[in-house]
Design an enzyme around this catalytic site. Structure first.
Site, PDB file in Angstrom:
ATOM      1  N   GLU A 131       0.847  -1.197   0.000  1.00  0.00           N
ATOM      2  CA  GLU A 131       0.000   0.000   0.000  1.00  0.00           C
ATOM      3  C   GLU A 131       0.878   1.241   0.000  1.00  0.00           C
ATOM      4  O   GLU A 131       2.082   1.151   0.251  1.00  0.00           O
ATOM      5  CB  GLU A 131      -0.949   0.003   1.194  1.00  0.00           C
ATOM      6  CG  GLU A 131      -0.273  -0.041   2.548  1.00  0.00           C
ATOM      7  CD  GLU A 131      -1.288  -0.221   3.679  1.00  0.00           C
ATOM      8  OE1 GLU A 131      -2.213   0.594   3.750  1.00  0.00           O
ATOM      9  OE2 GLU A 131      -1.137  -1.169   4.454  1.00  0.00           O
ATOM     10  N   LYS A 133       2.796   4.538   1.104  1.00  0.00           N
ATOM     11  CA  LYS A 133       3.278   5.082   2.377  1.00  0.00           C
ATOM     12  C   LYS A 133       2.865   6.548   2.389  1.00  0.00           C
ATOM     13  O   LYS A 133       3.428   7.366   1.661  1.00  0.00           O
ATOM     14  CB  LYS A 133       4.791   4.930   2.496  1.00  0.00           C
ATOM     15  CG  LYS A 133       5.300   5.330   3.878  1.00  0.00           C
ATOM     16  CD  LYS A 133       6.763   4.981   4.061  1.00  0.00           C
ATOM     17  CE  LYS A 133       7.193   5.052   5.523  1.00  0.00           C
ATOM     18  NZ  LYS A 133       6.889   6.321   6.188  1.00  0.00           N
ATOM     19  N   ASP A 135       2.305  10.350   3.414  1.00  0.00           N
ATOM     20  CA  ASP A 135       3.135  11.358   4.062  1.00  0.00           C
ATOM     21  C   ASP A 135       2.219  12.269   4.869  1.00  0.00           C
ATOM     22  O   ASP A 135       1.888  13.377   4.462  1.00  0.00           O
ATOM     23  CB  ASP A 135       3.895  12.151   2.992  1.00  0.00           C
ATOM     24  CG  ASP A 135       5.132  12.796   3.574  1.00  0.00           C
ATOM     25  OD1 ASP A 135       5.419  12.567   4.766  1.00  0.00           O
ATOM     26  OD2 ASP A 135       5.812  13.524   2.839  1.00  0.00           O
ATOM     27  N   TYR A 245      -4.525   1.657   8.420  1.00  0.00           N
ATOM     28  CA  TYR A 245      -3.697   0.607   7.825  1.00  0.00           C
ATOM     29  C   TYR A 245      -3.258  -0.490   8.792  1.00  0.00           C
ATOM     30  O   TYR A 245      -2.537  -1.394   8.390  1.00  0.00           O
ATOM     31  CB  TYR A 245      -2.482   1.192   7.112  1.00  0.00           C
ATOM     32  CG  TYR A 245      -1.682   2.210   7.916  1.00  0.00           C
ATOM     33  CD1 TYR A 245      -1.055   1.863   9.101  1.00  0.00           C
ATOM     34  CD2 TYR A 245      -1.564   3.519   7.444  1.00  0.00           C
ATOM     35  CE1 TYR A 245      -0.334   2.791   9.822  1.00  0.00           C
ATOM     36  CE2 TYR A 245      -0.833   4.464   8.156  1.00  0.00           C
ATOM     37  CZ  TYR A 245      -0.227   4.089   9.345  1.00  0.00           C
ATOM     38  OH  TYR A 245       0.492   5.006  10.053  1.00  0.00           O
ATOM     39  N   LYS A 334      10.996   3.315  -0.153  1.00  0.00           N
ATOM     40  CA  LYS A 334      10.676   4.727  -0.385  1.00  0.00           C
ATOM     41  C   LYS A 334      11.085   5.203  -1.771  1.00  0.00           C
ATOM     42  O   LYS A 334      11.968   4.622  -2.401  1.00  0.00           O
ATOM     43  CB  LYS A 334      11.330   5.584   0.708  1.00  0.00           C
ATOM     44  CG  LYS A 334      10.705   5.292   2.088  1.00  0.00           C
ATOM     45  CD  LYS A 334      11.332   6.088   3.196  1.00  0.00           C
ATOM     46  CE  LYS A 334      10.709   7.456   3.350  1.00  0.00           C
ATOM     47  NZ  LYS A 334      11.219   8.159   4.544  1.00  0.00           N
ATOM     48  N   CYS A 428      17.771  48.564 -11.065  1.00  0.00           N
ATOM     49  CA  CYS A 428      17.555  47.387 -11.898  1.00  0.00           C
ATOM     50  C   CYS A 428      18.923  46.836 -12.322  1.00  0.00           C
ATOM     51  O   CYS A 428      19.750  47.581 -12.848  1.00  0.00           O
ATOM     52  CB  CYS A 428      16.728  47.756 -13.119  1.00  0.00           C
ATOM     53  SG  CYS A 428      16.657  46.436 -14.339  1.00  0.00           S
ATOM     54  N   CYS A 431      19.136  47.503 -16.408  1.00  0.00           N
ATOM     55  CA  CYS A 431      19.165  48.819 -17.061  1.00  0.00           C
ATOM     56  C   CYS A 431      19.480  49.955 -16.093  1.00  0.00           C
ATOM     57  O   CYS A 431      19.519  51.115 -16.487  1.00  0.00           O
ATOM     58  CB  CYS A 431      17.843  49.083 -17.768  1.00  0.00           C
ATOM     59  SG  CYS A 431      16.496  49.426 -16.631  1.00  0.00           S
ATOM     60  N   CYS A 446      11.045  47.131 -11.983  1.00  0.00           N
ATOM     61  CA  CYS A 446      11.806  48.072 -12.788  1.00  0.00           C
ATOM     62  C   CYS A 446      10.784  48.811 -13.646  1.00  0.00           C
ATOM     63  O   CYS A 446      10.049  48.185 -14.400  1.00  0.00           O
ATOM     64  CB  CYS A 446      12.800  47.313 -13.667  1.00  0.00           C
ATOM     65  SG  CYS A 446      13.434  48.315 -15.019  1.00  0.00           S
ATOM     66  N   CYS A 451      13.474  48.452 -20.713  1.00  0.00           N
ATOM     67  CA  CYS A 451      14.555  47.685 -20.087  1.00  0.00           C
ATOM     68  C   CYS A 451      14.786  46.427 -20.929  1.00  0.00           C
ATOM     69  O   CYS A 451      13.849  45.667 -21.184  1.00  0.00           O
ATOM     70  CB  CYS A 451      14.156  47.317 -18.660  1.00  0.00           C
ATOM     71  SG  CYS A 451      15.278  46.139 -17.885  1.00  0.00           S
TER      72      CYS A 451
HETATM   73  S1  IVH Z   1       2.371   0.506   8.932  1.00  0.00           S
HETATM   74  C1  IVH Z   1       4.402  -1.818  11.963  1.00  0.00           C
HETATM   75  N1  IVH Z   1       1.476   1.524   6.698  1.00  0.00           N
HETATM   76  O1  IVH Z   1       5.104   5.325   8.353  1.00  0.00           O
HETATM   77  C2  IVH Z   1       3.791  -1.011  10.907  1.00  0.00           C
HETATM   78  N2  IVH Z   1       2.745   2.910   8.138  1.00  0.00           N
HETATM   79  O2  IVH Z   1       7.748   4.644   9.230  1.00  0.00           O
HETATM   80  C3  IVH Z   1       3.631   0.384  11.289  1.00  0.00           C
HETATM   81  N3  IVH Z   1       2.994   5.195   7.325  1.00  0.00           N
HETATM   82  O3  IVH Z   1       4.353   5.485  11.777  1.00  0.00           O
HETATM   83  C4  IVH Z   1       3.128   1.279  10.297  1.00  0.00           C
HETATM   84  N4  IVH Z   1       1.843   4.959   5.490  1.00  0.00           N
HETATM   85  O4  IVH Z   1       3.154   7.090  10.150  1.00  0.00           O
HETATM   86  C5  IVH Z   1       2.180   1.750   7.812  1.00  0.00           C
HETATM   87  N5  IVH Z   1       0.584   2.327   4.709  1.00  0.00           N
HETATM   88  C6  IVH Z   1       1.283   2.523   5.829  1.00  0.00           C
HETATM   89  C7  IVH Z   1       1.849   3.767   6.118  1.00  0.00           C
HETATM   90  C8  IVH Z   1       2.582   3.933   7.283  1.00  0.00           C
HETATM   91  C9  IVH Z   1       2.514   5.800   6.215  1.00  0.00           C
HETATM   92  C10 IVH Z   1       3.822   5.862   8.322  1.00  0.00           C
HETATM   93  C11 IVH Z   1       3.276   5.751   9.696  1.00  0.00           C
HETATM   94  C12 IVH Z   1       4.311   5.037  10.471  1.00  0.00           C
HETATM   95  C13 IVH Z   1       5.534   5.338   9.691  1.00  0.00           C
HETATM   96  C14 IVH Z   1       6.586   4.303   9.909  1.00  0.00           C
END
Ligand code: IVH
Length: 693
Positions: A131, A133, A135, A245, A334, A428, A431, A446, A451
């Site tokens: 899935e 990650k 931010d 998640y 990542k 400027c 010029c 300017c 110019c």
């Molecule tokens: S699972 C043991 N799933 O990443 C598993 N974390 O670096 C714990 N995060 O604290 C987290 N997307 O803030 C998981 N799909 C995802 C995630 C995710 C973002 C973040 C989360 C976690 C951090 C760990």
């Protein structure tokens, strides 16, 4: 209390550490540094290091702690995540610690992860839930008897901040779990990520900018900051979303797989990103998932910084267990980081086509997400001061998708006293005219229309794709023509000759002819394109179209007053002023005349289309006799604005004759032909009727 300031980035090479004394020293330094960064990141929301730099330091510490296990301590940053919660919000002890994830950036590390899983589980293939990650900001939700009881931030992983009232304001977090598909458990501890969408983040920042409030650096900071408000009503105003998640505890329900667990959360009414979650068989599929997501990353409505893999079978997760504080059954793969730290070598000033002066940071080159970044706009003097960016500073630079690289912040902790404060020049740089700076220091201009920097930029804009789209006349070619003094203003493009072009480097018969043909072809264009191409300050493509919809011809626009322009729905006072200022400038008028002489013809399909929907569309008026309320010209313009036409002679096409006192033969002709005759009052009523439609 603020800890004593540690090194920001100690350079430690584990391969060169042999003795215990060296290890003890290195581990100490790394821990100090990592704790400091945790505090900056989690408590202050103000990191001074890029994510991948942090990950590298943590990885170095882990390596050393593994080699020297007796130096391991329970308070090591490898054993905790984040830092102390703020004191203002209450604290919540997590029933089970909130873990972090091991982060890798290379494909072969995913293969290695997979082979460890396969070996330990003694399987040919291992299945992973993959899935995005996200931010955002990690949260824990505790539901008791199906009702939301506690919500908390991650904090240091053991204890988080109590943000229950704030989280209750999130529309995507149900106060009560649904039970129609699956009875909710007596107790559930679920985890997920709260985030802000990119478009909503931009909008929020625009609003904050307009209100003079400080803007958020990125959607993650905006989400984290919004969650940690002391006043939940503030949180309620912020556009926050969530994806769940993980489940840390679920009383009375046994799951077999991660996928089943997520599916059940969804059944209870919790938000799970089903659209993007995928089951992957083995490392190959997992890596393909990562590639596919990297490709659509910029099109996703939310920010992600990689993907997360979790072994699907929960019994397998248990067998794999933990390595320090990271599960060995999960991995974050990542994306290449899009933030890096680098040094500002210089700040130079660029003059744009409207005369606006922009400070540009000249950076020590860094690669960010596969692109070398050497320059970043600092926008204006006010921004430079707000972020306190100095020449010589170390800065954090971000490049998000197709967005222009920008300087997130300066890292003041890295200063050594030799940095120089920057101020916009008084003259400027091109010029030497005295520049004008607004009181809020947000614009510096300017004022010299001649110019050279402005003229060159105007020509580049004129020929650009959105402008008259003159192929073969890009930035470099314009620069060349300009340097050779063949082009001093836009209209001189139209008097270029083949002989002149042949005197220039890289022009031969064919290429010279091609360019001249392209230039000649650009003379037939539309009013909207032309207005945009002129580069009138504040007139972008949209406003250019609005103007073309209102005015049938360029002449009508040239004759219009500032007041008339202001009456147009989408034109504000500043745009109206800018347009009239531009067209009253004698030099601009001359330029337009020159272009017309050269054969410029402007079609205006937008006006025609627009007129088809106007109330007087298809009607022709003839004015005769004296009008008291309007001059003939004004009456004509009013009729035209409503889509009608004015004509000077009565014919079969005439719909109305508007006759004032003293009307003669035209009135008689109308009577003869049975055309309705209106006096001024009747005409006014007709206009009112049609305007209100
Ligand atoms: S699972 C043991 N799933 O990443 C598993 N974390 O670096 C714990 N995060 O604290 C987290 N997307 O803030 C998981 N799909 C995802 C995630 C995710 C973002 C973040 C989360 C976690 C951090 C760990």
């Amino acid at each position: 209390m603020r800890p004593r300031q540690p090194e920001r980035k100690p350079h430690i090479n584990p391969a060169k550490i042999h003795s215990e004394r060296q290890a003890r020293d290195a581990i100490h330094r790394l821990r100090e540094t990592l704790r400091y960064h945790n505090w900056r990141y989690y408590v202050l929301d103000s990191p001074v290091i890029a994510d991948d730099e942090y990950d590298q330091l943590l990885e170095t510490l882990r390596t050393l702690e593994e080699r020297f296990p007796h130096l391991q301590t329970p308070d090591s940053p490898t054993q905790e995540v984040g830092s102390e919660p703020r004191e203002e919000l209450g604290t919540v002890k997590h029933p089970l610690p909130m873990l972090s994830l091991r982060a890798v950036y290379q494909e072969d590390e995913v293969h290695r992860f997979d082979s460890v899983c396969r070996n330990e589980l003694q399987r040919d293939t291992v299945e992973y839930v993959a899935e995005p990650k996200y931010d955002g900001a990690a949260v824990e939700l505790i539901y008791e008897a199906g009702r939301l009881a506690v919500a908390s931030t991650r904090g240091d992983g053991e204890t988080g901040e109590d943000i229950t009232p704030n989280v209750r304001t999130l529309k995507e977090v149900p106060a009560v779990l649904l039970g129609h598909q699956e009875p909710p458990p007596s107790r559930l501890v679920a985890r997920g990520e709260v985030y802000m969408r990119k478009d909503e983040f931009n909008q929020l920042n625009r609003q904050r900018g307009a209100a003079g409030e400080e803007q958020f650096a990125n959607p993650r900071n905006a989400a984290a900051g919004s969650l940690r408000q002391l006043d939940p009503r503030v949180t309620a105003q912020r556009p926050l979303h969530i994806f769940l998640y993980a489940v840390a505890e679920c009383a009375g329900k046994e799951f077999t797989t991660q996928a089943e667990m997520l599916d059940t959360l969804r059944k209870w009414g919790l938000k799970v990103n089903s659209e993007r979650i995928q089951l992957c068989s083995g490392a190959g599929e997992a890596i393909r998932y990562h590639k596919a997501l990297a490709e659509i990353r910029d099109d996703l409505p939310y920010e992600i910084d990689g993907v997360v893999y979790k072994v699907n079978v929960l019994a397998d997760q248990q067998r794999l267990g933990y390595r320090q504080r990271d599960p060995r059954w999960a991995l974050a793969y990542k994306f290449p980081p899009r933030q890096k730290t680098t040094r500002v070598r210089d700040i130079v000033v660029q003059v744009g086509r409207t005369g606006k002066l922009t400070p540009i940071a000249v950076l020590e080159p860094v690669h960010i997400g596969g692109v070398e970044v050497t320059r970043a706009s600092l926008h204006n003097q006010s921004e430079v001061e707000r972020k306190d960016i100095r020449i010589g500073d170390t800065v954090l630079v971000e490049r998000a998708g197709d967005v222009i690289p920008y300087v997130v912040k300066s890292i003041q902790e890295d200063r050594n006293g030799t940095e120089q404060i920057f101020g916009m020049p008084e003259e400027c740089p091109v010029c030497a005219s005295r520049v004008l700076m607004s009181d809020d220091k947000k614009t510096t201009r300017c004022p010299n229309l001649r110019c050279p920097a402005q003229v060159r930029e105007r020509i580049i804009h004129f020929a650009s794709r959105g402008g008259l789209n003159i192929e073969g006349l890009g930035e470099k070619r314009v620069e060349q023509l300009f340097q050779a003094r063949l082009v001093r203003q836009i209209s001189s493009l139209y008097s270029l000759t083949k002989e002149q072009l042949l005197t220039l480097e890289r022009y031969a018969d064919r290429s010279a002819e091609n360019l001249l043909r392209q230039i000649a072809g650009s003379k037939n264009t539309t009013l909207a394109r032309f207005l945009y191409a002129l580069g009138i300050p504040l007139v972008g493509e949209h406003i250019a179209r609005v103007l073309a919809q209102q005015f049938a011809t360029l002449d009508q626009l040239l004759e219009s007053s500032e007041e008339e322009l202001r009456e147009i729905a989408e034109i504000g006072p500043e745009v109206a002023r800018s347009v009239t200022t531009f067209f009253t400038d004698k030099r601009n008028r001359e330029e337009i005349e020159n272009m017309r002489t050269a054969g410029l013809t402007l079609d205006n399909p937008l006006y025609r289309e627009q007129k088809q929907h106007l109330p007087l569309q298809g009607r022709t008026f003839v004015f005769t006799g004296a009008l008291e309320r309007w001059t003939r010209d004004e009456a004509r313009r009013i009729v035209e604005e409503l889509g009608g036409r004015a004509s000077s002679s009565v014919s079969g096409e005439t719909s109305y004759v508007v006759a004032g006192p003293g009307a003669g033969s035209k009135r008689a002709q109308a009577e003869q032909r049975g055309i309705p005759i209106l006096d001024e009052d009747a005409f006014a009523r007709l206009l009112e009727e049609h305007k209100s439609r």
